[in-house]
Design an enzyme around this catalytic site. Structure first.
Site, PDB file in Angstrom:
ATOM      1  N   CYS A  30      10.079  -8.881   4.760  1.00  0.00           N
ATOM      2  CA  CYS A  30       9.003  -8.608   3.789  1.00  0.00           C
ATOM      3  C   CYS A  30       9.547  -8.646   2.352  1.00  0.00           C
ATOM      4  O   CYS A  30      10.321  -7.772   1.954  1.00  0.00           O
ATOM      5  CB  CYS A  30       8.402  -7.242   4.121  1.00  0.00           C
ATOM      6  SG  CYS A  30       7.344  -6.539   2.856  1.00  0.00           S
ATOM      7  N   CYS A  33       8.850  -5.595   0.249  1.00  0.00           N
ATOM      8  CA  CYS A  33       9.699  -4.495   0.732  1.00  0.00           C
ATOM      9  C   CYS A  33      11.092  -4.599   0.119  1.00  0.00           C
ATOM     10  O   CYS A  33      11.664  -3.598  -0.327  1.00  0.00           O
ATOM     11  CB  CYS A  33       9.822  -4.529   2.255  1.00  0.00           C
ATOM     12  SG  CYS A  33       8.280  -4.338   3.150  1.00  0.00           S
TER      13      CYS A  33
END
Length: 133
Positions: A30, A33
């Site tokens: 991600c 992230c």
């Protein structure tokens, strides 16, 4: 304090043993992230009285499902084992600091009374009768 890797095996003890825990639900693939990671890590260094934990949703699917994490990153903040904040999306540094300040300012005695009242309402609200009669 560096961030702690939270797993199904240690999560409950982590939240139960610490009065203030911030959890970042993330995954290695991600991009948002990975961008939020250094912000989260820096905050962990600045707030040594708070436990900062990361849950890899790829490895900890049961934990992510338990907390109904549908989007990552998702940030959850626990105080006295009560979730006070849960929000998907990456936060810029200033926004994270603002959230931490707001959660620090929460009167936990009031929150505990509200939770107890809500639980009592659930216990009695399902029966279809009033205890005032």
């Amino acid at each position: 304090m560096a961030t702690i890797e939270a797993t199904k095996a240690n999560f409950e003890q982590l939240v139960d043993a610490n009065p203030f825990v911030i959890v970042d639900f993330w995954a290695p693939w991600c991009a948002p992230c990975r961008a939020f990671g250094p912000i989260f890590e820096e905050a962990s260094e600045q707030h040594k009285d708070i436990v900062f934990a990361k849950v890899n949703t790829e490895a900890e699917t049961e934990l992510a499902a338990h907390f109904q994490v549908r989007s990552i990153p998702t940030l959850m903040i626990f105080r006295d084992q009560i979730i006070l904040f849960a929000q998907p999306g990456s936060l810029p540094k200033k926004a994270l600091e603002d959230v931490i300040s707001q959660v620090r300012a929460v009167d936990m005695d009031t929150v505990r009374r509200e939770v107890a009242a809500e639980e009592a309402e659930h216990d009695h609200g399902c029966c279809g009768h009033s205890h005032d009669d």
